[in-house]
Design an enzyme around this catalytic site. Structure first.
Site, mmCIF file in Angstrom:
data_model
loop_
_atom_site.group_PDB
_atom_site.id
_atom_site.type_symbol
_atom_site.label_atom_id
_atom_site.label_comp_id
_atom_site.label_asym_id
_atom_site.label_seq_id
_atom_site.Cartn_x
_atom_site.Cartn_y
_atom_site.Cartn_z
ATOM 1 N N ASN A 318 0.913 -1.195 -0.082
ATOM 2 C CA ASN A 318 -0.064 -0.035 0.004
ATOM 3 C C ASN A 318 0.951 1.338 0.098
ATOM 4 O OD1 ASN A 318 -2.265 1.734 0.059
ATOM 5 N ND2 ASN A 318 -3.252 0.674 1.907
ATOM 6 N N HIS A 349 -8.378 3.616 8.497
ATOM 7 C CA HIS A 349 -9.016 2.263 8.158
ATOM 8 C C HIS A 349 -10.437 2.003 8.711
ATOM 9 C CE1 HIS A 349 -5.024 1.220 6.604
ATOM 10 N NE2 HIS A 349 -5.661 0.170 5.790
#
Length: 463
Positions: A318, A349
């Site tokens: 990521n 998140h």
């Protein structure tokens, strides 16, 4: 999931059309901005229905902040509003849908838009509200000197290439792409006359797109086979725990973690291919003279699977989110930058407890791994056999440490997470604490990092 894949495949076709028929030589920047925005809005509505209103509300709220807030506070207000709105949406998924994942889950695009909003706000603050000598070399390069127009702002946040699955890119890079300067700027960094060229080459992204589409196809096949057959939930099955020895459980943990990766490889590589197909993502020329299209790549699979340190693994997984965390948090945190960065990552998140188990554990393991590397690595560099042995051991430990850390991220809830950690005796937590207690730690303070950044900036200016 079907809507997601359909939108991304249609976006891929639209990207080829955009590059060929709306290239900077055929269309103005305003037309390119408008078309990219309209396509993006259509994809959002098609994929998420009325839930897409959340994307547009957040975008317009922050456009108001960007134009009305004072420059010294623009990054703070934008950050609080964007992260606050995102968090409220995450909370609604917990209490309204009881840990369920909506079939029309708009949180993914909202997370990407939050990254872009805060990135632009920080870079605008750097460009207008701070002196050049206060900035790092990277902050100077990316600083935005004037507020964008509404069309530029909407295009950056809602363009069809990144609205569904990202990745987040820098505002100046995106504007350079729309205006047709993106590739040219990178090519000027190379002395082409020495390479025998009498003019600048014209790199084509077709080869890079085809290569990435092959990766997405392999990832999709692995997802449909491995992921379904090796569920993470099996590692806390009572029968499995009763009959399987500890080392075998660790081995199976590695297998199920590997099986969970293909869906990320698929989504991120396809998103990268969409941007490349539109002509965005050129990063320059490597040592062999090969054109690179990895400016927006979100992962480096080879470096992930061969990582010999926790840091190396994180830096290649990521990638654009890690870059965002560094730019808006780590480089700006007044204290404890590592801890604050992991906490922000968890909050971004969502609010599932598993995320916080993962990222809080990540803080501990990162600090322990840094201490081991700083105190021990130099002893193994004196000979090739020692270096190979060190790399093999650190690879195995890194892979197991990552598996141990990310298991709660997949399981999400408290009960299975505690059950899992009990089954493996909290061994990574205990070993990390022992390392931090026994080995000396040499922290790099912000003042040291600022001095290093300033030295780099002065070097660049002198050149």
């Amino acid at each position: 999931q079907i809507n997601f894949v359909a939108c991304q495949l249609f976006a891929l076709l639209a990207a080829f059309w955009f590059r060929i028929y709306l290239s900077p030589s055929h269309a103005s920047s305003a037309v390119r901005h408008a078309c990219a925005t309209l396509f993006g809005i259509y994809f959002a509505v098609f994929c998420f229905g009325w839930y897409s209103i959340h994307l547009f509300v957040l975008v317009m709220m922050n456009y108001g902040i960007m134009n009305m807030a004072s420059i010294p506070n623009i990054h703070r207000y934008s950050f609080v509003v964007a992260m606050g709105y995102l968090t409220l949406c995450h909370i609604s998924r917990i209490y309204i849908f009881h840990y369920g994942i909506l079939t029309t889950d708009f949180s993914g695009p909202l997370m990407i838009i939050t990254q872009k909003i805060t990135t632009l706000a920080c870079q605008l603050h750097d460009g207008i509200g701070r002196q050049a000598e206060e900035l790092t070399a990277e902050q100077n390069r990316l600083a935005v000197k004037s507020r964008p127009s509404l069309l530029e702002y909407l295009s950056y946040l809602l363009n069809f290439m990144s609205i569904i699955a990202g990745p987040c890119s820098n505002y100046k890079d995106y504007i350079a792409f729309i205006e047709g300067r993106h590739v040219h700027m990178k090519l000027l960094e190379v002395n082409w006359k020495q390479k025998g060229y009498d003019r600048l080459p014209d790199p084509s992204p077709t080869g890079a797109v085809m290569y990435k589409l092959c990766i997405t196809l392999v990832s999709l096949i692995l997802f449909l086979t491995l992921t379904k057959n090796f569920p993470m939930a099996y590692i806390i099955d009572n029968e499995f725990l009763d009959k399987t020895p500890f080392l075998s459980r660790l081995g199976y943990l590695y297998v199920v973690t590997q099986a969970a990766k293909p869906k990320y490889y698929f989504a991120w590589t396809l998103a990268d291919a969409v941007n490349n197909a539109a002509g965005y993502g050129f990063s320059g020329v490597d040592e062999t003279g090969t054109f690179r299209w990895d400016l927006l790549s979100n992962l480096n699979i080879w470096n992930i699977e061969t990582a010999t340190s926790f840091k190396m693994y994180i830096e290649n997984w990521n990638i654009q989110t890690a870059a965002w965390l560094k730019r808006v948090c780590y480089d700006r945190a007044p204290w404890y930058p590592t801890a604050l960065t992991f906490i922000l990552s968890a909050l971004w998140h969502g609010i599932y407890p598993g995320y916080y188990f993962t990222f809080l554990t990540g803080i501990l393991i990162t600090l322990a791994a840094r201490a081991i590397r700083n105190n021990c690595r130099h002893y193994f560099l004196s000979s090739v056999p020692l270096k190979i042995a060190y790399d093999v051991v650190t690879w195995a430990v890194t892979q197991l440490a990552v598996c141990y850390t990310v298991a709660p991220f997949v399981m999400l809830a408290v009960e299975p997470t505690i059950k899992f950690y009990k089954s493996v005796y909290f061994h990574m937590h205990i070993l990390s604490i022992l390392v931090l207690l026994l080995l000396p730690i040499r922290p790099q303070t912000h003042s040291v990092r600022r001095a290093q950044n300033q030295a780099m900036l002065n070097s660049i200016k002198s050149k």
